[in-house]
Enzyme design. Structure first.
Site, short mmCIF file in Angstrom:
data_model
loop_
_atom_site.label_atom_id
_atom_site.label_comp_id
_atom_site.label_asym_id
_atom_site.label_seq_id
_atom_site.Cartn_x
_atom_site.Cartn_y
_atom_site.Cartn_z
CD GLU A 45 -0.94 0.50 3.71
OE1 GLU A 45 -1.24 1.71 3.75
OE2 GLU A 45 -1.26 -0.34 4.58
CE LYS A 108 -6.45 6.23 5.88
NZ LYS A 108 -6.70 6.32 7.34
CB VAL A 128 -6.20 -2.31 3.93
CG1 VAL A 128 -6.58 -3.78 3.73
CG2 VAL A 128 -4.98 -2.22 4.84
CG ASP A 160 -15.67 4.96 12.61
OD1 ASP A 160 -15.40 4.44 11.52
OD2 ASP A 160 -15.05 5.91 13.09
CB SER A 162 -12.05 -0.19 8.83
OG SER A 162 -11.21 -0.19 7.70
CB ALA A 163 -13.94 0.66 3.67
CG ASP A 164 -9.06 -1.49 5.72
OD1 ASP A 164 -9.27 -0.81 4.70
OD2 ASP A 164 -8.16 -1.23 6.55
CE LYS A 181 -3.47 0.96 10.90
NZ LYS A 181 -4.18 0.32 9.79
#
Length: 695
Positions: A45, A108, A128, A160, A162-164, A181
């Site tokens: 990435e 981003k 990601v 909330d 993550s789109a990951d 993380k």
């Protein structure tokens, strides 16, 4: 059509997809070649460059991560977006360009951002999710990163997520990371991944303990553990065969010596979260804010841990990729590439060019002239080989460099695929050429150290006889010794392979024609300029030519002079491409090749010759003239080797390739064309405007 295999893997994968990004993705030739040959590739990435780390650690880490992949035998493919173009395999210059852009001008990018960034010609670092999308589009199955996103703390209230995680549920790419993380809600993240159908496994972790980025134990476990890279490759092989259309997540613990104390890192995370809420940080800005704040709270220790874990993940991903590729190559279902590799034998040189910026007339009188300097990979043989590699799709190169720092620099500037045939002679200095250009870009003087080319000995060539045996064409430049030329031509004779001769310089252009005629008869094609043509005529005929070539005269006069020279030697060859400066090229070809260009590769005697003049297309914004002739060679040879193009199309392929070189800062462009469609469009346009006349 021409170059379809050149843009092979990525273009093929895109063809049947509903959302085709073919026209927006540029795949670096090293990556494209590796994918076409089923060699291991690891996607990387670019948000660590644009948003994840401060300067200069971001650039240093990105380069170190790429080197970790190379050290394990795979090809790194860092993915980023520059001015609306998605790049797969950033060059060092592109990586630096992305890193140096103001953060406010770099987006981003996740899945939702890609259409906007491309449409508005913006630049972006791929998260990601975005990296997975692009990697899958071009056929890269493995991606290494630091840690993935997840469900944020209080995510059950804020939603909330993550789109990951969603991307892992719908894009079949294996993600190697150090877990989720630490700033996130790891148990909820693992639950969400299970709902998405993502296979999650730990790597070399007893009991299936899942890592959490800065520490080796998140307190959560996953169902599976992969003890070795071979086990991971076995899992991925089954995953690919089942075509589940969801990703795989492999959690690699941070190296123990860099792991943080869990209580210390938890305290820092709580403090960073409180500060983010106080400042109203939200959305995709949360993660980079928290990571930066944690780095401050831990006095930089978290940054060093971050660097260590991403480098380790890249090394592990490369090992897995190598195991996966080895299994794929051994599978009977996978066929070998049908490309026959042409062979280039010639010089690799580090070019140091000076272009005079003053308007006064240049004279060799010891005066000082203001100039712009540039360092680049050069050498006729090397340039032609790189051009063929990028246009045709594959090539072998036999060349020599010294074992010194200049040699190291030159190798860094060369595609990895060209380096397997390099001779590294520790007793010689790498060839260095200083090129002096006047204000208009005409080359006035070249100073060069050519001693290292003597390392290309007859013994070296004989040891590589297999490369000659399987080649459809051998390209030879005149920088190698006469002894090496004799050995090369003997091998060409043994395996009945035609030779394309690039004369390189007027003072050495006649070198091979001092050898026995039974050897030189295998030189079927050559591309001299007028000065080199004069030397060749004098060497073959043994008679002096009593005039000096001058490309500044009227075109009609120049063509008549060139034709007279060609007629004196044309019976010895199938094709002579005489370059006439900015006028164009004059071809003398065997008459049966006019409607069947493949006859130019025939070893049988010529049967009469005809001459054709092709005027060079006009180009107004020339950047660099040093590699245009070599790119013409590469384009012409590429079309010729495809064995399905007319003579006019071969010449047009040469012109459009030379045009790309003229518009490039380097002798050989980083990329000639984005894809086969772009090349075909340029080729057809050139064919329409190509001015051809019989002479």
């Amino acid at each position: 059509m021409l170059l379809k295999k050149c843009f092979s893997h990525g273009t093929r994968v895109l063809r049947n997809r509903k959302f085709s990004t073919r026209q927006h993705i540029v795949v670096h030739p090293d990556v494209r070649h590796a994918l076409a040959q089923k060699h291991p590739v690891v996607a990387l990435e670019s948000t660590i460059i644009t948003h994840g780390m401060p300067v200069p650690e971001n650039v240093q880490t990105a380069l170190q991560v790429e080197q970790e992949v190379r050290n394990k035998g795979a090809i790194p493919a860092t993915i980023g977006i520059i001015d609306g173009c998605i790049k797969v395999g950033l060059t060092q210059e592109e990586l630096m360009e992305l890193a140096q852009k103001p953060r406010s001008e770099v987006i981003k990018c996740s899945r939702r951002d890609l259409p906007y960034v491309v449409a508005m010609q913006q630049s972006g670092g791929t998260t990601v999710a975005a990296t997975m999308i692009v990697a899958h589009r071009v056929g890269i199955p493995i991606f290494a990163t630091g840690g993935i996103g997840g469900v944020h703390r209080e995510g059950h209230i804020t939603l909330d997520v993550s789109a990951d995680l969603v991307e892992l549920g719908r894009t079949p790419v294996a993600v190697v990371c150090s877990g989720v993380k630490s700033i996130l809600d790891i148990p909820r993240t693992l639950e969400y991944l299970e709902t998405q159908g993502v296979c999650v496994a730990s790597y070399e972790s007893s009991g299936g303990v899942f890592p959490d980025f800065y520490t080796r134990d998140s307190g959560s476990k996953v169902p599976y553990n992969l003890p070795t890279a071979a086990h991971a490759a076995r899992l991925l092989r089954a995953w690919r065969q089942m075509e589940l259309q969801s990703g795989v997540l492999i959690g690699v613990p941070i190296p123990a010596e860099y792991a943080a104390n869990k209580s210390d890192i938890d305290a820092a995370i709580q403090a960073a979260n409180a500060e983010a809420q106080a400042q109203g940080i939200s959305g995709k800005e949360v993660t980079p804010f928290l990571l930066a704040h944690i780095s401050q709270l831990t006095q930089g220790r978290s940054l060093q841990a971050n660097i260590a874990l991403i480098r380790n993940n890249a090394a592990v991903a490369a090992q897995i990729a190598c195991e996966l590729a080895a299994g794929s190559r051994s599978s009977p279902a996978i066929g070998k590439s049908s490309l026959k590799k042409p062979l280039v034998v010639g010089a690799s040189i580090l070019d140091l060019s000076f272009k005079v910026t003053e308007q006064r007339q240049m004279q060799l009188d010891g005066a000082t002239y203001s100039a712009v300097t540039k360092q680049a990979a050069g050498g006729v043989g090397r340039n032609v080989a790189e051009g063929i590699y990028k246009l045709y799709g594959d090539v072998n190169l036999i060349s020599a460099v010294g074992g010194d720092q200049l040699g190291h620099i030159l190798r860094q500037l060369m595609p990895a695929a060209l380096q397997s045939g390099l001779i590294v002679d520790k007793k010689c200095a790498t060839s260095l050429c200083s090129l002096i250009f006047d204000q208009s870009g005409d080359c006035k003087l070249i100073l060069g150290d050519m001693e290292v080319h003597r390392s290309i000995t007859p013994e070296v060539l004989t040891a590589r006889a297999d490369l000659f045996r399987t080649a459809p064409l051998i390209v030879m430049d005149s920088n190698i010794s006469e002894q090496a030329m004799a050995s090369l031509l003997q091998l060409a004779q043994r395996y009945q392979v035609p030779v394309f001769f690039e004369p390189t310089d007027m003072f050495i252009a006649g070198k091979p024609f001092r050898l026995r005629p039974d050897l030189t008869q295998h030189i079927r094609l050559l591309k001299p300029n007028m000065h080199e043509l004069k030397t060749i005529v004098e060497t073959i005929t043994g008679q002096p030519v009593d005039w000096q070539p001058d490309t500044k005269v009227q075109r009609s006069e120049l063509l008549e002079q060139a034709k007279q020279l060609l007629q004196r030697i044309e019976c010895h060859f199938n094709c002579i491409i005489a370059t006439l400066g900015d006028h164009g090229v004059l071809l003398s070809i065997r008459s049966d090749a006019e409607f069947d260009a493949s006859k130019l590769l025939a070893l049988s005697p010529s049967c009469g010759h005809i001459t054709r003049f092709y005027a060079a297309p006009k180009l107004h914004s020339i950047v660099n003239v040093s590699g245009a002739g070599d790119s013409f060679c590469a384009g012409f040879i590429t079309a010729l080797l495809k064995e399905q193009y007319s003579l006019d199309e071969c010449v047009a392929a040469g012109f459009v390739s030379a045009e790309r070189a003229l518009l490039s800062e380097s002798a050989v462009p980083a990329t000639y064309f984005h894809d086969a469609q772009a090349f075909e469009s340029s080729l057809q346009q050139t064919l329409k405007t190509l001015q051809r006349q019989s002479i």
